[in-house]
Motif scaffolding. Structure first.
Motif, mmCIF file in Angstrom:
data_model
loop_
_atom_site.group_PDB
_atom_site.id
_atom_site.type_symbol
_atom_site.label_atom_id
_atom_site.label_comp_id
_atom_site.label_asym_id
_atom_site.label_seq_id
_atom_site.Cartn_x
_atom_site.Cartn_y
_atom_site.Cartn_z
ATOM 1 N N LEU A 1 -6.479 4.784 -12.224
ATOM 2 C CA LEU A 1 -7.261 4.568 -10.998
ATOM 3 C C LEU A 1 -8.601 3.904 -11.331
ATOM 4 O O LEU A 1 -9.035 2.981 -10.642
ATOM 5 N N LYS B 1 1.287 5.653 -4.073
ATOM 6 C CA LYS B 1 1.619 5.319 -5.459
ATOM 7 C C LYS B 1 2.448 4.034 -5.557
ATOM 8 O O LYS B 1 2.122 3.128 -6.319
ATOM 9 N N VAL C 1 1.450 0.191 -6.942
ATOM 10 C CA VAL C 1 2.219 -0.530 -7.970
ATOM 11 C C VAL C 1 2.558 -1.937 -7.458
ATOM 12 O O VAL C 1 2.351 -2.941 -8.154
ATOM 13 N N VAL D 1 -8.047 0.151 -12.280
ATOM 14 C CA VAL D 1 -7.764 -0.685 -11.100
ATOM 15 C C VAL D 1 -9.029 -0.813 -10.244
ATOM 16 O O VAL D 1 -9.355 -1.897 -9.744
HETATM 17 C C1 HEM Z 1 1.058 -1.279 -12.019
HETATM 18 C C2 HEM Z 1 1.689 -0.275 -12.531
HETATM 19 C C3 HEM Z 1 1.406 1.189 -12.180
HETATM 20 C C4 HEM Z 1 0.273 1.804 -11.756
HETATM 21 C C5 HEM Z 1 -1.120 1.172 -11.533
HETATM 22 C C6 HEM Z 1 0.597 3.210 -11.535
HETATM 23 C C7 HEM Z 1 -0.292 4.163 -11.064
HETATM 24 C C8 HEM Z 1 0.023 5.492 -10.842
HETATM 25 C C9 HEM Z 1 -0.871 6.456 -10.283
HETATM 26 C C10 HEM Z 1 -2.315 6.159 -9.820
HETATM 27 C C11 HEM Z 1 -0.213 7.637 -10.212
HETATM 28 C C12 HEM Z 1 -0.757 8.945 -9.641
HETATM 29 C C13 HEM Z 1 -0.335 9.079 -8.192
HETATM 30 C C14 HEM Z 1 -1.329 9.910 -7.437
HETATM 31 O O1 HEM Z 1 -1.521 11.099 -7.733
HETATM 32 O O2 HEM Z 1 -1.970 9.343 -6.549
HETATM 33 C C15 HEM Z 1 1.106 7.453 -10.773
HETATM 34 C C16 HEM Z 1 2.068 8.437 -10.915
HETATM 35 C C17 HEM Z 1 3.355 8.203 -11.343
HETATM 36 N N1 HEM Z 1 3.895 6.977 -11.662
HETATM 37 FE FE1 HEM Z 1 2.909 5.209 -11.790
HETATM 38 N N2 HEM Z 1 1.923 3.407 -11.837
HETATM 39 C C18 HEM Z 1 2.451 2.202 -12.223
HETATM 40 C C19 HEM Z 1 3.762 1.934 -12.550
HETATM 41 C C20 HEM Z 1 4.775 2.872 -12.559
HETATM 42 C C21 HEM Z 1 6.188 2.578 -12.788
HETATM 43 C C22 HEM Z 1 6.781 1.183 -13.052
HETATM 44 C C23 HEM Z 1 6.842 3.782 -12.735
HETATM 45 C C24 HEM Z 1 8.323 4.058 -12.890
HETATM 46 C C25 HEM Z 1 8.978 3.773 -13.953
HETATM 47 C C26 HEM Z 1 5.871 4.814 -12.464
HETATM 48 C C27 HEM Z 1 6.138 6.158 -12.334
HETATM 49 C C28 HEM Z 1 5.238 7.138 -11.979
HETATM 50 C C29 HEM Z 1 5.559 8.549 -11.877
HETATM 51 C C30 HEM Z 1 6.923 9.181 -12.146
HETATM 52 C C31 HEM Z 1 4.386 9.214 -11.496
HETATM 53 C C32 HEM Z 1 4.227 10.727 -11.331
HETATM 54 C C33 HEM Z 1 3.794 11.277 -12.664
HETATM 55 C C34 HEM Z 1 3.747 12.795 -12.673
HETATM 56 O O3 HEM Z 1 4.732 13.423 -12.288
HETATM 57 O O4 HEM Z 1 2.696 13.330 -13.070
HETATM 58 N N3 HEM Z 1 4.625 4.236 -12.351
HETATM 59 N N4 HEM Z 1 1.228 6.120 -11.126
#
Ligand code: HEM
Ligand code: HEM
Length: 232
Positions: free
Chosen positions: A114, A24, A28, A117
């Motif tokens: 996903l 993850k 990012v 991207v």
């Molecule tokens: C380019 C920006 C971002 C992309 C493409 C992205 C993508 C993703 C993806 C694909 C997941 C799922 C993870 C998995 O199961 O494989 C995820 C989960 C998560 N992301 Fe991001 N993310 C981004 C930015 C951020 C930022 C800046 C934060 C923090 C402020 C963040 C916080 C989280 C959290 C907390 C989860 C878990 C959500 C849950 O508990 O269901 N993400 N993200």
């Protein structure tokens, strides 16, 4: 808390395996580097193309991990499109429902991120500036594909950025209005023990298996490129 795969504190359960968390935050990092890397380095955009291929490899790995990873990382656990309606209704009515992994609405957002991207990265492989920089599949694809892919690639980052803004806003909304910290678990792996709907504790997801699947993803991506006559 530690970064290890098992929670160190009593009263906590393992929510996310280490490979999913590394995936993850690496995703990012690389997605942020993608537009920046078009502006640095040589005219051939070497940094950008390799950064993009690293994203392609990561995404292929995530598909494999969505089948073989720990319980909360599996698509079968968090992809519940119909459940998203009921979850959204309960959310609006102020009913709190707790999930150890992605909630049904969050699961849809994860799929959308996903897919966005993946579309951008796939289009990148067929993109050309019509001067010196070609994606690795430009040489073996029909010209019409290159034109379409280049159009998608020039606009796709805006879609990724828009989805990411909604995604991050949702994460902070849960913190502010549902008193739920989602960032901590995505960094450290653990959540407070409790009555979660999807699973009590995530199971499986060994680091050795993740590394083996990463090797397989590299072979699939770069072996695939080589097999069809692509050029980095
Ligand atoms: C380019 C920006 C971002 C992309 C493409 C992205 C993508 C993703 C993806 C694909 C997941 C799922 C993870 C998995 O199961 O494989 C995820 C989960 C998560 N992301 Fe991001 N993310 C981004 C930015 C951020 C930022 C800046 C934060 C923090 C402020 C963040 C916080 C989280 C959290 C907390 C989860 C878990 C959500 C849950 O508990 O269901 N993400 N993200
Ligand atoms: C999610 C991954 C990617 C993102 C976010 C991304 C983003 C971008 C952005 C913002 C540009 C500048 C577009 C413009 O000037 O209008 C660009 C250009 C380009 N990208 Fe990507 N890219 C990604 C993956 C890839 C991949 C995998 C490749 C090929 C290996 C690639 C090849 C190119 C090429 C050849 C250009 C130059 C196009 C031109 O100047 O006309 N990109 N990319």
């Amino acid at each position: 808390m530690t970064l290890s795969a098992s929670p160190s504190n009593a009263g906590e359960v393992r929510a996310w395996d280490l490979p999913t968390r590394v995936f993850k935050w690496t995703l990012v990092f690389l997605v942020i580097c993608a537009p920046i890397s078009t502006k640095v380095g040589d005219v051939m955009m070497t940094w950008h193309r390799w950064n993009g291929m690293a994203i392609v490899t990561l995404l292929v790995w995530r598909v494999l991990w969505g089948v073989a990873g720990s319980t909360t990382a599996r698509f079968a656990t968090f992809v519940r499109p119909l459940g998203a309606f009921g979850y959204a209704r309960d959310l609006l009515l102020g009913r709190t429902r707790k999930f150890l992994g992605h909630n049904p609405l969050g699961g849809l957002m994860v799929l959308a991120l996903l897919a966005a991207v993946a579309t951008q990265a796939t289009a990148g492989m067929f993109t050309s500036d019509d001067i010196v920089v070609d994606g690795p599949l430009v040489a073996v694809a029909p010209v019409a594909w290159e034109k379409l892919a280049s159009r998608i690639h020039h606009n796709g980052f805006l879609i990724i950025a828009s989805l990411a803004i909604v995604h991050v806003a949702a994460v902070f909304w849960y913190r502010a209005f549902r008193n739920e910290n989602l960032i901590g678990p995505m960094v450290f792996g653990a959540k407070p023990a409790g009555a979660y709907e999807d699973a009590r504790e995530t199971r499986g997801g060994s680091v050795m298996l993740a590394l083996a699947l990463l090797g397989l993803a590299v072979v699939l991506v770069f072996g695939g490129l080589w097999a069809v006559g692509g050029r980095m």
